[in-house]
Design an enzyme around this catalytic site. Structure first.
Site, short mmCIF file in Angstrom:
data_model
loop_
_atom_site.label_atom_id
_atom_site.label_comp_id
_atom_site.label_asym_id
_atom_site.label_seq_id
_atom_site.Cartn_x
_atom_site.Cartn_y
_atom_site.Cartn_z
N SER A 1 0.81 -1.22 0.00
CA SER A 1 0.00 0.00 0.00
C SER A 1 0.84 1.27 0.00
O SER A 1 1.61 1.51 -0.92
CB SER A 1 -0.96 -0.05 1.19
OG SER A 1 -1.85 1.02 1.13
N HIS A 2 0.73 2.05 1.05
CA HIS A 2 1.38 3.36 1.13
C HIS A 2 2.78 3.27 1.72
O HIS A 2 3.44 4.29 1.89
CB HIS A 2 0.51 4.27 2.00
CG HIS A 2 0.15 3.59 3.29
ND1 HIS A 2 -0.80 2.59 3.34
CD2 HIS A 2 0.63 3.73 4.54
CE1 HIS A 2 -0.91 2.15 4.58
NE2 HIS A 2 -0.04 2.82 5.33
N ASP B 1 -2.24 6.54 -3.41
CA ASP B 1 -1.08 5.90 -2.79
C ASP B 1 -0.48 4.80 -3.67
O ASP B 1 -0.84 4.66 -4.83
CB ASP B 1 -1.47 5.33 -1.42
CG ASP B 1 -2.39 4.12 -1.53
OD1 ASP B 1 -3.15 4.07 -2.52
OD2 ASP B 1 -2.34 3.25 -0.66
N ASP C 1 -0.79 1.59 -4.09
CA ASP C 1 -1.62 0.60 -4.79
C ASP C 1 -2.96 1.17 -5.26
O ASP C 1 -3.82 0.43 -5.74
CB ASP C 1 -1.85 -0.63 -3.92
CG ASP C 1 -2.61 -0.29 -2.64
OD1 ASP C 1 -2.46 0.83 -2.14
OD2 ASP C 1 -3.36 -1.16 -2.15
N ASP D 1 -5.58 2.71 -3.69
CA ASP D 1 -6.87 2.66 -2.99
C ASP D 1 -7.14 3.89 -2.12
O ASP D 1 -8.26 4.12 -1.70
CB ASP D 1 -7.05 1.35 -2.19
CG ASP D 1 -5.94 1.11 -1.19
OD1 ASP D 1 -5.02 1.94 -1.11
OD2 ASP D 1 -6.00 0.08 -0.49
N ARG D 2 -6.10 4.70 -1.87
CA ARG D 2 -6.32 5.88 -1.03
C ARG D 2 -6.51 7.13 -1.89
O ARG D 2 -6.11 7.14 -3.05
CB ARG D 2 -5.12 6.11 -0.11
CG ARG D 2 -4.95 5.01 0.88
CD ARG D 2 -3.88 5.36 1.90
NE ARG D 2 -3.92 4.36 2.96
CZ ARG D 2 -3.40 4.49 4.15
NH1 ARG D 2 -2.76 5.61 4.47
NH2 ARG D 2 -3.49 3.54 5.06
N LYS E 1 -11.38 0.15 -1.00
CA LYS E 1 -11.47 1.59 -1.17
C LYS E 1 -10.83 1.94 -2.51
O LYS E 1 -10.09 1.14 -3.07
CB LYS E 1 -10.80 2.31 -0.01
CG LYS E 1 -9.38 1.91 0.27
CD LYS E 1 -8.94 2.54 1.58
CE LYS E 1 -7.53 2.13 1.95
NZ LYS E 1 -7.49 1.15 3.03
#
Ligand code: G1P
Ligand code: ZN
Length: 543
Positions: free
Chosen positions: A113-114, A277, A279, A281-282, A376
């Site tokens: 992710s982030h 981010d 991947d 999703d944010r 998300k």
């Protein structure tokens, strides 16, 4: 096809956290069979049969090696159909979309992710089920059990086709299909949002900058914002996905996306700014001279959903993670729809989404989404905002202040203490937990704590119970402090403190949240003895 039994494990550190198994790259690289063992555990628990399953990730360092390993272990376990994003790339929401659209048995999403990438950064693997959502706790616990108790994995010795050529290839009885990572997802976005209306907004001179943070959303953003909506050539910055994200922390917040924030508060600011981010999703949303807090963003999307094609028929309900501000609750109340409060982590929304109880949901941690997928979705949130701006002809600042005027403002901040000594962090939580009964009724400064508890969630669909989901101190109806330990950090422990206060008085609306919340922040530090027990003098990140 030759299948070999390999020795590995057992590993007692493969319990998936808030979003999958996430570790330093070196753990995956230096521990023989570490990733394969996890994949074996998933395949034994998840009942994917012959497939099809999906594999893709955010392109960070180790993505390629992980894909090869997953392929061999999946084939070794009898999976006959595997779908892969071109060059191994798929954003997390796009992966969810593909699993759902193509009726797949599930998929492996490779990302941390982030968190930073590269040989010295982080890598992660997570399994999503056939609904496109992160595996629920019952499954992740079973994966962990298998991984910690049993040894070994099965591996087929099959060659990997080239991942840059689209289409299916048959490899020793296994069909491996490489797909365009954009196609299904862009189609879904077009079905939800009015692309013509947004195009005319850009044609009228409206400007935007999207910061892809050298991560996976670059190609999606260029295809949608630049090529389909005509947002202009320079509308996506840091658009090429890099294995190490160019050395940055691909996390769209005020600290790690500070270049974009500076731009949006400068003379050269475009009308709209956004970032996503590692991947995809944010999301972070900004207007000229204004930052939209994620909790407010969720509330604003809910209040304006009727303007947007895919949501025009109304919302079944909304949900937010417990530490997310209660701004969306105020909207739900007025719309007369249910509002659910779930533990942190997207998986808790999925039952509600699957059963049609909610349409929109979100978290304070820059995560917003809907029933269109089971993750998300950063680009989706940006499109939702653009659609609202196009439909109303108003700017971001205007929309936000009108919202506060109508519903009141919930001042909100999150203070993170990263890299803490895990024992010290546990002591802070244990101390609070022990004192919970005496805290209710106690005072902090001039404020009275009216209730104190530890959040536990009873899933209204399957009745499962999740305990220990954060300590809450209530100061009447309007103010609240929440303490929680992060489940995604890879180094030491991260303590998060979430602080909020509802203020109906519009005269206060222009004030700085840190100022308005200062007495509560001070109370949080005092009551938890955080600085004393950890030796810190302040937070590492303030949002
Ligand atoms: C963090 C966020 C949480 C989010 C998760 C995955 O988890 O706080 O809202 O779902 O990342 O993106 P945490 O580190 O707090 O456990
Ligand atoms: Zn992410």
């Amino acid at each position: 096809m030759q299948v070999m039994n390999r020795d590995s494990g057992p590993f007692d550190d493969q319990r998936p956290g808030t979003s999958g198994l996430r570790k330093r790259v070196s753990v995956f690289e230096d521990t023989p069979g570490y990733l394969e063992h996890f994949v074996q555990s998933v395949l034994e628990v998840a009942e994917v049969g012959e497939g099809p399953i999906l594999v893709g990730g955010d392109g960070r360092y180790y993505n390629d090696k992980a894909i090869k390993a997953i392929l061999r272990v999946a084939a070794g376990n009898g999976v006959k159909r595997i779908v892969i994003g071109r060059n191994g790339l798929l954003s997390t929401p796009a992966a969810s979309c593909v699993i759902r659209k193509r009726g797949m048995k599930g998929g492996f999403i490779l990302s941390a992710s982030h968190n930073p990438g590269g040989p010295g950064g982080d890598f992660g693997i997570k399994f999503n089920t056939a609904n496109g959502g992160p595996a629920p706790e019952r499954i992740t616990e079973a994966i962990y059990e298998r991984s910690a108790k049993r040894r070994g994995y099965k591996e087929a010795d099959i060659p990997l086709p080239s991942l840059d050529i689209l289409g299916p290839t048959e490899v020793e009885g296994v069909e491996i299909e490489v797909i365009d990572p954009l196609e299904d997802y862009v189609g879904l976005m077009e079905s939800l949002f009015d692309f013509d209306l947004i195009s005319s907004l850009f044609a009228s001179g409206f400007t935007m900058v999207f910061d892809a943070m050298n991560a996976v959303t670059g190609p999606y953003a260029e295809a949608i914002f630049r090529d389909r909506l005509g947002a202009g050539n320079g509308c996506v910055v840091r658009s090429a996905p890099l294995q190490d994200f160019g050395g940055i922390h691909p996390d769209p917040n005020l600290t790690y996306a500070s270049d974009l924030v500076e731009l949006m508060f400068s003379e050269q600011a475009p009308d709209f700014g956004a970032a996503s981010d590692g991947d995809g999703d944010r999301n972070m949303i900004l207007g000229r001279g204004v930052f939209v807090s994620p909790s407010d963003s969720l509330a604003i999307l809910a209040a304006n959903a009727y303007l947007v094609k895919g949501y025009r028929k109304g919302l079944a309900g909304v949900a937010r993670s417990m530490p997310t501000s209660r701004a969306v609750d105020l909207v739900a109340q007025e719309l007369g729809i249910p509002c659910f409060e779930t533990p942190t982590g997207w998986k808790f929304f999925c039952n509600l989404l699957d059963h049609g109880r909610i349409t929109l949901c979100g978290e304070e941690s820059f995560g917003t989404g809907s029933d269109h997928v089971r993750e998300k979705d950063g680009i989706w949130a940006v499109l939702f905002w653009l659609n609202i701006l196009a439909a109303t002809g108003r700017g971001v600042a205007d929309i936000v202040s009108a919202h506060w005027k109508r519903f009141g403002r919930v001042f909100y901040t999150r203070h993170d203490y990263e890299g803490l000594d895990p024992d010290a962090a546990a002591e802070v939580m244990a101390g609070l937990r022990k004192r919970l009964p005496s805290l209710a009724g106690a005072t902090a400064g001039t404020m009275e704590i009216t209730a104190a508890d530890e959040f536990e969630y009873h899933d209204p669909i399957d009745g499962s119970v999740s305990i220990g989901q954060g300590i809450r101190l209530m100061f009447g109806e309007d103010a609240r402090i929440v303490f929680r330990l992060s489940g995604t950090g890879t180094v030491g422990a991260t303590m998060r403190i979430y602080i909020e206060k509802m203020v109906p008085d519009p005269a206060l609306h222009s004030h700085d949240p840190q100022e308005v919340l200062a007495p509560l922040i001070e109370a949080a530090i005092g009551l938890s003895r955080l600085h004393e027990l950890t030796g810190r003098e302040g937070p590492s990140v303030v949002t």
